[in-house]
Motif scaffolding. Structure first.
Motif, PDB file in Angstrom:
ATOM      1  N   CYS A  34       0.720  -1.485  -0.128  1.00 44.88           N
ATOM      2  CA  CYS A  34      -0.063   0.086  -0.044  1.00 44.88           C
ATOM      3  C   CYS A  34       0.662   1.262   0.320  1.00 44.88           C
ATOM      4  CB  CYS A  34      -1.081  -0.083   1.422  1.00 44.88           C
ATOM      5  SG  CYS A  34      -2.165   1.373   1.972  1.00 44.88           S
ATOM      6  N   VAL A  35       0.142   1.964  -0.778  1.00 42.93           N
ATOM      7  CA  VAL A  35       1.729   3.275  -0.979  1.00 42.93           C
ATOM      8  C   VAL A  35       0.552   4.675  -0.712  1.00 42.93           C
ATOM      9  CG1 VAL A  35       3.237   2.068  -2.488  1.00 42.93           C
ATOM     10  CG2 VAL A  35       1.676   4.065  -3.178  1.00 42.93           C
ATOM     11  N   TYR A  36      -1.171   4.632  -0.846  1.00 42.70           N
ATOM     12  CA  TYR A  36      -1.100   5.516   0.061  1.00 42.70           C
ATOM     13  C   TYR A  36      -3.064   5.196   0.356  1.00 42.70           C
ATOM     14  CZ  TYR A  36      -3.966   9.706  -0.516  1.00 42.70           C
ATOM     15  OH  TYR A  36      -4.262  11.086  -0.012  1.00 42.70           O
ATOM     16  N   GLU A  37      -3.048   5.811   1.630  1.00 41.17           N
ATOM     17  CA  GLU A  37      -3.991   5.498   1.985  1.00 41.17           C
ATOM     18  C   GLU A  37      -4.851   6.462   2.847  1.00 41.17           C
ATOM     19  OE1 GLU A  37      -3.300   1.728   4.850  1.00 41.17           O
ATOM     20  OE2 GLU A  37      -5.491   1.720   5.171  1.00 41.17           O
ATOM     21  N   GLU A  38      -5.724   6.751   3.093  1.00 39.17           N
ATOM     22  CA  GLU A  38      -6.383   8.137   3.242  1.00 39.17           C
ATOM     23  C   GLU A  38      -7.573   7.707   4.175  1.00 39.17           C
ATOM     24  OE1 GLU A  38      -6.901  11.680   1.031  1.00 39.17           O
ATOM     25  OE2 GLU A  38      -8.133  12.880   2.333  1.00 39.17           O
ATOM     26  N   THR A  39      -8.327   7.778   4.739  1.00 38.65           N
ATOM     27  CA  THR A  39      -9.340   8.529   5.537  1.00 38.65           C
ATOM     28  C   THR A  39     -10.315   9.143   4.765  1.00 38.65           C
ATOM     29  OG1 THR A  39      -8.892   6.638   7.273  1.00 38.65           O
ATOM     30  CG2 THR A  39     -11.730   7.085   7.290  1.00 38.65           C
ATOM     31  N   ILE A  40     -11.373   8.480   4.019  1.00 40.16           N
ATOM     32  CA  ILE A  40     -12.171   9.803   3.176  1.00 40.16           C
ATOM     33  C   ILE A  40     -13.170  10.088   4.357  1.00 40.16           C
ATOM     34  CG2 ILE A  40     -10.362  10.068   1.676  1.00 40.16           C
ATOM     35  CD1 ILE A  40     -12.852   8.512   0.130  1.00 40.16           C
ATOM     36  N   TYR A  41     -13.563   8.730   4.864  1.00 42.33           N
ATOM     37  CA  TYR A  41     -15.173   8.771   5.812  1.00 42.33           C
ATOM     38  C   TYR A  41     -15.445   7.828   7.311  1.00 42.33           C
ATOM     39  CZ  TYR A  41     -20.135   8.344   6.179  1.00 42.33           C
ATOM     40  OH  TYR A  41     -21.364   8.310   7.088  1.00 42.33           O
ATOM     41  N   ALA A  42     -15.764   8.177   7.924  1.00 39.62           N
ATOM     42  CA  ALA A  42     -16.181   8.059   9.629  1.00 39.62           C
ATOM     43  C   ALA A  42     -16.499   8.284   9.844  1.00 39.62           C
ATOM     44  CB  ALA A  42     -14.475   7.861  10.274  1.00 39.62           C
ATOM     45  N   ARG A  43     -17.661   6.811  10.584  1.00 38.15           N
ATOM     46  CA  ARG A  43     -18.148   7.708  11.772  1.00 38.15           C
ATOM     47  C   ARG A  43     -18.395   6.356  12.298  1.00 38.15           C
ATOM     48  NH1 ARG A  43     -23.084   9.261  10.040  1.00 38.15           N
ATOM     49  NH2 ARG A  43     -24.756   8.735  11.623  1.00 38.15           N
ATOM     50  N   THR A  44     -19.264   6.659  13.448  1.00 39.43           N
ATOM     51  CA  THR A  44     -18.975   5.267  15.492  1.00 39.43           C
ATOM     52  C   THR A  44     -20.073   4.871  15.125  1.00 39.43           C
ATOM     53  OG1 THR A  44     -18.910   7.249  16.257  1.00 39.43           O
ATOM     54  CG2 THR A  44     -16.495   6.046  15.373  1.00 39.43           C
ATOM     55  N   LYS A  45     -20.697   3.905  16.504  1.00 36.63           N
ATOM     56  CA  LYS A  45     -21.517   3.709  16.900  1.00 36.63           C
ATOM     57  C   LYS A  45     -22.739   4.249  15.248  1.00 36.63           C
ATOM     58  CE  LYS A  45     -20.166   2.883  20.593  1.00 36.63           C
ATOM     59  NZ  LYS A  45     -19.106   2.032  21.493  1.00 36.63           N
ATOM     60  N   LEU A  46     -23.070   3.168  14.800  1.00 33.45           N
ATOM     61  CA  LEU A  46     -24.196   3.003  13.973  1.00 33.45           C
ATOM     62  C   LEU A  46     -24.969   2.215  14.163  1.00 33.45           C
ATOM     63  CD1 LEU A  46     -22.312   4.161  10.923  1.00 33.45           C
ATOM     64  CD2 LEU A  46     -24.043   5.216  11.819  1.00 33.45           C
ATOM     65  N   SER A  47     -26.010   2.006  13.951  1.00 27.25           N
ATOM     66  CA  SER A  47     -27.142   1.318  13.829  1.00 27.25           C
ATOM     67  C   SER A  47     -28.153   0.926  12.406  1.00 27.25           C
ATOM     68  CB  SER A  47     -28.314   1.416  14.829  1.00 27.25           C
ATOM     69  OG  SER A  47     -29.555   0.204  15.567  1.00 27.25           O
ATOM     70  N   VAL A  48     -27.912  -0.306  11.895  1.00 31.34           N
ATOM     71  CA  VAL A  48     -28.154  -1.039  10.894  1.00 31.34           C
ATOM     72  C   VAL A  48     -29.514  -1.469  10.369  1.00 31.34           C
ATOM     73  CG1 VAL A  48     -28.058  -1.214   8.238  1.00 31.34           C
ATOM     74  CG2 VAL A  48     -26.161   0.278   9.922  1.00 31.34           C
ATOM     75  N   GLY A  49     -30.829  -1.785  10.526  1.00 33.23           N
ATOM     76  CA  GLY A  49     -31.560  -2.463  10.684  1.00 33.23           C
ATOM     77  C   GLY A  49     -32.540  -2.381   9.405  1.00 33.23           C
ATOM     78  N   ALA A  50     -33.761  -3.603   9.235  1.00 30.43           N
ATOM     79  CA  ALA A  50     -34.157  -3.832   8.236  1.00 30.43           C
ATOM     80  C   ALA A  50     -34.930  -2.820   7.756  1.00 30.43           C
ATOM     81  CB  ALA A  50     -35.203  -4.881   8.476  1.00 30.43           C
ATOM     82  N   ASP A  51     -35.575  -2.157   8.554  1.00 32.95           N
ATOM     83  CA  ASP A  51     -36.609  -0.815   7.553  1.00 32.95           C
ATOM     84  C   ASP A  51     -35.826   0.751   7.684  1.00 32.95           C
ATOM     85  OD1 ASP A  51     -36.099  -0.698  10.806  1.00 32.95           O
ATOM     86  OD2 ASP A  51     -37.880  -0.019  10.396  1.00 32.95           O
ATOM     87  N   ARG A  52     -34.293   0.367   7.941  1.00 34.44           N
ATOM     88  CA  ARG A  52     -33.481   2.366   7.898  1.00 34.44           C
ATOM     89  C   ARG A  52     -32.310   1.394   7.538  1.00 34.44           C
ATOM     90  NH1 ARG A  52     -31.743   3.340  13.553  1.00 34.44           N
ATOM     91  NH2 ARG A  52     -32.392   1.862  14.330  1.00 34.44           N
ATOM     92  N   LEU A  53     -31.720   2.068   6.333  1.00 35.28           N
ATOM     93  CA  LEU A  53     -30.706   1.449   5.392  1.00 35.28           C
ATOM     94  C   LEU A  53     -29.996   3.081   5.631  1.00 35.28           C
ATOM     95  CD1 LEU A  53     -29.948   0.753   2.329  1.00 35.28           C
ATOM     96  CD2 LEU A  53     -30.718   2.131   1.291  1.00 35.28           C
ATOM     97  N   PHE A  54     -28.651   2.781   6.169  1.00 33.97           N
ATOM     98  CA  PHE A  54     -27.914   3.180   6.717  1.00 33.97           C
ATOM     99  C   PHE A  54     -27.685   4.092   4.991  1.00 33.97           C
ATOM    100  CE2 PHE A  54     -23.887   5.067   7.203  1.00 33.97           C
ATOM    101  CZ  PHE A  54     -23.792   6.285   7.695  1.00 33.97           C
TER     102      PHE A  54
END
Lengths: 452, 129
Positions: free
Chosen positions: A361-381
């Motif tokens: 790996c010669v380049y790595e950049e985190t472009i998006y980060a979220r913590t503590k998420l809840s994904v449900g059957a009726d709730r598309l993240f």
């Protein structure tokens, strides 16, 4: 004075290079053996089996004959006793009387074709009654060659596949080795390049001819997104990994079950081997472990729900910003969800007889980060973010043994012991000049501004 | 053994070129035994260096060889020239390096070869970010 012919290799860096000329001769010899064996076998098969049968079916003349006698002759072939049906017939061709032992065209060959088990041979001769008239076919060039049965043996044509594939493999190898020994690497590459540039379908852009050695991007742009311009395809390698794991699992457990069944059968028969039973135990436990692991991975893969990435533009160019849409379906609690822009260098090389691939790996950049998420059957993240390709980034590159790959990697940490990662390959082109020009072909001006 | 010297010169410079630029120049083969030269090849190419097996692609190729009954001026200066492609650009990575060069290869009798090459950059050489 320099040696012109070096048998032993010379150490260059961490590689040992052998004599190229000796290598070429060796390669020529290796493929030559295949060619000679294949062509020779093909010729023998053709002359002894195929051609006589073809002639019998196409050129032999129909006639009538009288069956005079019938026998089954034992023949020693390949260490076994086989039987040949032989019918003595009498006929008159062009006023000339002929009497001969015959059955079909293979009767006179010593190839093992036309030999049967005793019962089969006796059944064949029983079809012909002594004193009765039957149709026969004779060779107009040699009327003494007469047969009572004709037809095509399809398996003979199948047999040709084996020597033909040997001959093809050998001839391709010989031509390749001859080309390698007589032409320079540049000349060979030039010939290959000319062949590759023949654009029969006039789809040079799609095939990446305008940007040589940059992977084509049509597999991305042919899938429009619902929120942004393109939906990125997911790298399917994880699916193949799972399929491979299941393959290993089935093979391992199949062998174990077969051995266990045999052993249990022996125990019931009263001659069981307790030592073998004890030795099978760890293999059985390992088999159960592999099965449980595969099952959990499969359950996890199917329960995760699809991850979708959409991008506002493609291909990507250094220094430009792009919008990204992320959606995650499924039913889970996520500790963390990140999207990372990654560039890998990948090199494939041979070490002895092994082919190895090293990735860095010669380049790595985190472009998006979220913590503590809840994904449900009726709730598309769903969420969006922006990212940019670094201004001095190298474009995507692919050749036979070397690659530079850009990708977006979605990683999720779950509250369960499982984490998951999904990779979405992207293609980065060299920076395109924005100058308004009538020339429709794209012109690259990479790093002209950043050049020293 | 005959000595062979290859002189290779670019018309403009031997440094930085960009996609769409024309790279041109001339080359000259100097030898005391011109009859020992069978053929001369010139190519504009890129090749990879580094951990992986070497890959090579030729963008421009020209070959001059001795043909029976025809005059073959080994020592005459010869020209080459081509418009450079859009990619791949020169790159100096960790596992993969992409190098562009003009290479002249002289084929002598009895299979001996003499090679000379002049590197250049296509785009400012990129490095891992």
């Amino acid at each position: 004075m320099a040696r012109r012919f070096r048998i032993y290799g010379k150490k260059r860096g961490d590689r040992r290079t052998g004599s190229k000329r000796l290598g070429s001769y060796g390669e020529l010899f290796f493929y030559g053996i295949f060619l000679v064996l294949g062509a020779g076998s093909f010729y023998l098969l053709l002359i002894n089996l195929i051609w006589p049968e073809w002639q019998a079916n196409r050129h032999f003349v129909e006639h009538q004959c009288e069956v005079v006698n019938r026998i089954v002759t034992p023949v020693q072939y390949d260490g076994r006793t086989r039987y040949r049906p032989e019918i003595l017939i009498r006929c008159e061709i062009d006023g000339q009387p002929y009497a001969t032992w015959t059955y079909d065209i293979s009767s006179n060959s010593n190839t093992g074709v036309g030999l049967f088990d005793r019962a089969e041979a006796e059944a064949i001769v029983a079809q012909f009654e002594i004193g009765k008239q039957y149709y026969c076919w004779y060779d107009p060039a040699r009327p003494q060659t007469v047969i009572l049965v004709r037809g095509y043996s399809w398996w003979m044509w199948l047999l040709l596949i084996v020597p033909a594939s040997f001959a093809l493999f050998g001839s391709v190898g010989v031509v390749r080795a001859a080309l390698h020994s007589s032409a320079s690497a540049e000349r060979r590459a030039s010939i290959a390049s000319k062949a590759a540039s023949i654009d029969l379908l006039n789809d040079g852009a799609a095939r990446g001819i305008d940007f040589p050695n940059i992977p084509p991007q049509f597999h991305v742009t042919d899938s429009p997104g619902t929120h942004l311009a393109y939906r990125l395809p997911v790298d399917a390698s994880t699916g193949w990994q799972l399929a491979g794991m299941w393959g290993v699992c089935l093979l391992w457990n199949g062998i174990v079950v077969w051995l266990v069944a045999m052993n249990v059968g022996n125990h019931f028969a009263g001659h069981g081997d307790w030592l073998l039973s004890a030795m099978l135990l760890p293999f059985g436990v390992a088999g159960i472990g592999i099965f449980v692991h595969c099952l959990r991975q499969s359950r996890f893969a199917t329960a995760m729900g699809p991850t979708r990435l959409e991008i506002s533009g493609h291909p990507l160019y250094p220094g430009r910003s792009y919008e990204l849409y992320l959606s995650q379906a499924g039913r889970m609690e996520l500790q963390q969800l990140t999207v990372t822009l990654v560039c890998d260098e990948q090199a494939t090389y041979r070490q002895g007889t092994d082919t190895r691939t090293e990735t860095r790996c010669v380049y790595e950049e985190t472009i998006y980060a979220r913590t503590k998420l809840s994904v449900g059957a009726d709730r598309l993240f769903e969420d969006t973010c922006q990212f940019a390709i670094p201004e001095s980034a190298m474009h995507s590159f692919r050749s036979a043994h070397n690659q530079i790959q850009w990708k977006l990697v979605v990683q999720a940490e779950l509250s369960t012991p499982f984490d998951y990662e999904r990779r979405f390959p992207i293609v980065v082109y060299p920076l395109q000049e924005l100058a308004s020009t009538s020339d429709s072909s794209p012109r690259v001006a990479n790093a002209r501004s950043s050049a020293p | 053994m005959s000595q062979v010297k290859i002189i290779l010169e670019f018309d403009e410079h031997d440094g930085l070129y960009f996609p769409g630029d024309t790279i041109a120049g001339q080359y000259l083969v100097e030898t005391s035994t011109p009859r020992a030269v069978n053929s001369v090849e010139v190519s504009v190419l890129w090749y990879t260096m580094g951990k992986g097996e070497e890959d090579l692609s030729v963008h421009y190729f020209n070959r001059h060889s001795r043909i029976e009954g025809r005059r073959f001026e080994v020592q005459a200066p010869r020209r080459f020239g081509t418009v450079l492609p859009n990619s791949p650009l020169s790159y100096d990575g960790f596992l993969v390096k992409i190098c562009w060069c003009v290479r002249v290869r002289v084929f002598m009798r009895q299979g001996r070869e003499v090679v000379s090459e002049q590197p250049f950059q296509l785009g400012a050489t990129l490095r891992p970010v």
